[in-house]
Design a protein around this motif. Structure first.
Motif, PDB file in Angstrom:
ATOM      1  N   ARG A 126       0.817  -1.214   0.000  1.00 10.95           N
ATOM      2  CA  ARG A 126       0.000   0.000   0.000  1.00 10.95           C
ATOM      3  C   ARG A 126       0.851   1.265   0.000  1.00 10.95           C
ATOM      4  O   ARG A 126       0.352   2.360  -0.218  1.00 10.95           O
ATOM      5  CB  ARG A 126      -1.001  -0.009   1.158  1.00 10.95           C
ATOM      6  CG  ARG A 126      -0.417   0.155   2.547  1.00 10.95           C
ATOM      7  CD  ARG A 126      -1.464  -0.149   3.594  1.00 10.95           C
ATOM      8  NE  ARG A 126      -1.040   0.307   4.909  1.00 10.95           N
ATOM      9  CZ  ARG A 126      -1.385   1.485   5.437  1.00 10.95           C
ATOM     10  NH1 ARG A 126      -2.157   2.311   4.765  1.00 10.95           N
ATOM     11  NH2 ARG A 126      -0.966   1.817   6.636  1.00 10.95           N
ATOM     12  N   CYS A 163      -5.106   7.442   9.057  1.00 16.93           N
ATOM     13  CA  CYS A 163      -6.221   6.591   8.640  1.00 16.93           C
ATOM     14  C   CYS A 163      -6.240   5.362   9.554  1.00 16.93           C
ATOM     15  O   CYS A 163      -5.274   5.106  10.262  1.00 16.93           O
ATOM     16  CB  CYS A 163      -6.063   6.199   7.177  1.00 16.93           C
ATOM     17  SG  CYS A 163      -4.698   5.051   6.895  1.00 16.93           S
ATOM     18  N   CYS A 166      -3.132   3.067   9.316  1.00 18.07           N
ATOM     19  CA  CYS A 166      -1.910   3.661   9.880  1.00 18.07           C
ATOM     20  C   CYS A 166      -1.996   3.702  11.404  1.00 18.07           C
ATOM     21  O   CYS A 166      -1.035   3.417  12.105  1.00 18.07           O
ATOM     22  CB  CYS A 166      -1.690   5.067   9.324  1.00 18.07           C
ATOM     23  SG  CYS A 166      -1.099   5.059   7.627  1.00 18.07           S
ATOM     24  N   ALA A 184       2.650   7.532   7.964  1.00 19.29           N
ATOM     25  CA  ALA A 184       1.696   8.058   6.983  1.00 19.29           C
ATOM     26  C   ALA A 184       1.575   7.088   5.829  1.00 19.29           C
ATOM     27  O   ALA A 184       2.380   6.166   5.689  1.00 19.29           O
ATOM     28  CB  ALA A 184       2.193   9.398   6.450  1.00 19.29           C
ATOM     29  N   CYS A 185       0.535   7.295   5.007  1.00 24.50           N
ATOM     30  CA  CYS A 185       0.367   6.482   3.804  1.00 24.50           C
ATOM     31  C   CYS A 185      -0.305   7.356   2.744  1.00 24.50           C
ATOM     32  O   CYS A 185      -0.695   8.489   3.032  1.00 24.50           O
ATOM     33  CB  CYS A 185      -0.457   5.237   4.122  1.00 24.50           C
ATOM     34  SG  CYS A 185      -2.222   5.561   4.248  1.00 24.50           S
ATOM     35  N   CYS A 188      -3.660   8.998   3.960  1.00 25.92           N
ATOM     36  CA  CYS A 188      -3.778   9.990   5.031  1.00 25.92           C
ATOM     37  C   CYS A 188      -2.606  10.956   5.141  1.00 25.92           C
ATOM     38  O   CYS A 188      -2.679  11.937   5.881  1.00 25.92           O
ATOM     39  CB  CYS A 188      -3.957   9.271   6.371  1.00 25.92           C
ATOM     40  SG  CYS A 188      -2.521   8.291   6.863  1.00 25.92           S
TER      41      CYS A 188
END
Ligand code: ZN
Ligand code: ZN
Ligand code: FE
Length: 765
Positions: A126, A163, A166, A184-185, A188
């Protein structure tokens, strides 16, 4: 139950860099694996642990605490107290305890780790191509922290709500991202965007890919990194590099290059094992490595130089970009000549729109400006030339306890240093204190360090030079009632090298640099001192020679040559020198002659840096400079072209005694250099002989001083020792004469190390 099996309780305090580096999850795993009960928590000064269980399990726990600590942890001390058991049932991670006055170390920003890199390049992950991927083992730290203790609300990540996925990683003690504050990703976290130099978004589906295409097409792209903007262009394109030079108003000062991986680094430079170790370290500095003749990096990147500054990608964004373009990229600080690096998006657009065609920006704010660090490896050991990313704000450990003071540094390549207990918090490289922006950056960063490390200095140390802006800063603090401690420049150099090497007893300090105000009001820079942290005694120096027009002469070394020839060899020497040098303007010559003869605006200097400048210009190597040290650097480079680089001949000089002062006289040196030159000895050969001569001088002086000084310890400091040829020759000669020689390692030998020396001296004053 036998005695050995009865549960025991151990209370453990771990100090060092143990927060923000995955230490608590590591402790959690270690404890649960050994079936120990209790808790772990962060406090303002340490990580505190209580564990309960069988004695042998506790012992094993303590052993592994150090042996298996996470890669970024830096344990300074583990203290264990044994207490009666209280009957804990689980092992918990408890809430952080905040104690306002206490000091906790902060990790520097760290290069992307292997595991995060794997995620970055895995199309099924992801975080595939997500440029802000990080974990407890890597990523931004210092540059995003506003205050301690280090928790997300006190970082520039606070505006990004995690999110659920996370958050789950963040909350799980067994996850690599447990309490990773910048976690983080793509859902978010921060995002990148490509804009043109008026700030308008460039429409594209992948900003990083498109930026890469622009770089390939020869454009200049400003890239927001960890501690500020870097200006990038294709390093193999002479046209692109020249245009960057033109726009940045930097005609020949070398640029650094970022390459995709180690294999690429080796295509452009000869990389030793030690250099490879540095390049791939978590600090990931720029390393000055020997540039291969067959490298495709344009010579415009570092004109006339034998060494090229190379680095590997150190953020996910760099990794993505470099693997997209497959080209070495120039990566240089996003600023106009000597201003501080730009860090905010609007600031960058304002300041850099005349330089960059495009801006690859993002919406994670940078709290602290942070330049790339620069290192070199010589004689098998590494030394920092510029200390910033990856190193600061980790303190220089001291062997002794000091009182809290502030060292303000000098002028060029400045840093400051705050002390507390056995730590010297040397700031990251701030820059040349020549403009208001840099001075503001300096002042802001002093406040930040005072706040982060809870330091209230009781005294402030400064250079003797009254006009340095760092000195004026100290004077301002004095108005607030704080004690002022003036420290002579070269004494500070010696103390800095002593602290760097953990020395305490008096040493012979050999300090060779360009400029530093002496206690007699002259400009020093070829100094032999007997010194420790308490005092310093000048026992020798290069003879005083006139610097026509003062500091301005350093931009035009040929003026120094003319003045030196006149002072040393008179009209006849000047005439012979002029015959070797090209087109000296007659009117200018007349002015210099008047200045020297009438002693008008011609301060006296004993600087070795100026001696190198004078010889460089005399040989026609470099008469005018574009960056500090250029004439001397190019004189060194000339030596590498000599067919017999190892030759040991040297030039004559003499040493005169004046009371207990030894003075090196260089009149014979200049007359013989002129003779060699007239007889057609190539510049390269003259340069080698000149380097031999300066190394000989050091040996001679040290042999003469050692009895008087009652020590055989010699420390070498000052920016001139960035000259590797001189450094090698000097250390070699001294060691063969049984001196114990100490050179810089963690701290720059140039004025970037001055503040440390000042602070240590002041804390003993
Ligand atoms: Zn990582
Ligand atoms: Zn997320
Ligand atoms: Fe200096």
């Amino acid at each position: 139950m036998t005695k050995a099996e009865a549960p025991k309780l151990a209370r453990i305090s771990v100090r060092g860099i143990v927060q923000g580096v995955g230490f608590r999850p590591f402790v959690y795993r270690l404890a649960t694996d050994l079936n120990l009960k209790g808790w772990v928590c962060n406090t303002s000064e340490d990580v505190r642990i209580e564990i309960e269980g069988p004695r042998d399990s506790i012992d094993k726990f303590c052993l592994n605490l150090k042996a298996q600590a996470p890669p970024l942890a830096h344990i300074e001390e583990i203290a264990v107290t044994h207490l009666p058991a209280v009957g804990y049932r689980d092992f918990d991670i408890r809430r952080s305890l905040v104690d306002k006055g206490k000091c906790q170390l902060i990790s520097p920003d760290i290069a992307t780790c292997r595991t995060c890199l794997d995620e970055l390049s895995d199309p099924n992950d992801r975080r595939y191509r997500y440029p802000f991927t990080n974990c407890t083992n890597c990523g931004p730290r210092f540059t995003i922290i506003e205050d301690m203790p280090y928790d997300r609300p006190k970082t520039t990540m606070r505006s990004f709500a995690m999110c659920p996925r996370c958050q789950a990683e963040y909350d799980n003690p067994l996850d690599r991202r447990f309490h990773a504050q910048p976690n983080a990703c793509p859902i978010c976290g921060p995002r990148v965007e490509l804009v043109d130099n008026r700030g308008y978004a460039v429409s594209c589906s992948d900003a990083m890919y498109t930026a890469g295409q622009m770089l390939k097409a020869g454009e200049i792209v400003a890239i927001k990194g960890l501690g500020g903007f870097l200006l990038a262009c294709d390093a193999t394109s002479e046209l692109a590099v020249k245009s960057l030079r033109h726009r940045k108003r930097r005609s020949s000062k070398p640029f650094a290059v970022m390459v995709e991986n180690m294999e690429e680094a080796k295509r452009h430079c000869y990389i030793s094992m030690e250099e490879e170790g540095l390049l791939t370290s978590p600090q990931s500095p720029i390393v000055l490595a020997r540039w291969r003749q067959d490298s495709t990096v344009s010579r415009e990147v570092a004109p006339n130089l034998r060494y090229l500054g190379v680095m590997l990608p150190y953020t996910p964004l760099h990794h993505i970009l470099l693997s997209d373009v497959h080209l070495p990229l120039v990566m240089t600080s996003g600023n106009l000549s000597e201003e501080p690096i730009a860090k905010d998006n609007d600031e960058a657009l304002r300041r850099l729109s005349g330089i960059a065609d495009y801006f690859l920006i993002h919406n994670r704010d940078i709290y602290s400006r942070y330049d790339d660090s620069v290192a070199m490896v010589e004689r098998g050991s590494s030394q920092l030339i510029r200390r910033a990313r990856g190193y600061a704000p980790y303190p220089i450990p001291l062997k002794f306890k000091v009182r809290p003071v502030l060292g303000c540094g000098a002028h060029l390549k400045n840093t400051f240093c705050l002390t507390r207990d056995k730590h010297a918090f040397l700031s990251q490289h701030i820059g040349d204190m020549e403009n208001i922006e840099t001075v503001e950056h300096f002042a802001d960063t002093v406040s930040l360090y005072e706040r982060l490390f809870r330091i209230k200095p009781v005294a402030v140390a400064h250079d003797l030079h009254p006009d340095y802006l760092a000195t004026r800063y100290a004077m301002e603090m004095n108005k607030g009632g704080i004690e002022l401690i003036p420290v002579q420049h070269h004494h500070a150099h010696v103390a800095s090298c002593m602290a760097d090497n953990g020395l305490q007893s008096p040493v012979i300090g050999v300090v060779f640099d360009g400029t530093g105000l002496g206690s007699d009001g002259h400009i020093w820079g070829g100094e032999f001192l007997v010194a420790d942290y308490h005092s310093s005694r000048r026992v020798g120096h290069l003879e005083y020679l006139p610097l026509p027009g003062g500091d301005a002469a350093t931009r035009k070394p040929y003026r120094i040559t003319l003045a030196y020839l006149l002072a040393l060899l008179g009209e006849e020497g000047l005439r012979q020198g002029l015959a070797l040098m090209k087109d000296v303007d007659n009117a200018e010559l007349a002015i210099i002659q008047r200045q020297v003869e009438k002693r008008l605006n011609s301060p006296l200097t004993s600087s070795i840096g100026r001696l190198f400048d004078a010889v460089s210009a005399l040989l026609g190597i470099r008469g005018e400079i574009d960056y500090e040290g250029q004439a001397a650097i190019e004189l060194e480079m000339a030596a590498y072209k000599a067919p017999h680089e190892g030759e040991e001949d040297s030039y004559p000089y003499s040493v005169a005694e004046d009371g207990d002062l030894r003075i090196i006289k260089v009149c014979d040196l200049f007359s013989t250099v002129i003779k060699d030159s007239q007889q057609g000895v190539p510049r390269s050969g003259i340069s080698v002989k000149f380097h031999n001569t300066v190394a000989q001088m050091v040996k001679h002086m040290c042999l003469s001083i050692t009895g008087d000084a009652a020590t055989n310890k010699v420390v070498l400091s000052g920016g001139v020792f960035q000259n590797r040829l001189l450094l090698n020759k000097t250390v070699g000669l001294l060691e063969r004469s049984n001196f114990e020689v100490y050179t810089h390692k963690q701290v720059p030998c140039n004025d970037g190390g001055i503040s440390l020396g000042q602070a240590v001296i002041a804390s003993f004053a």
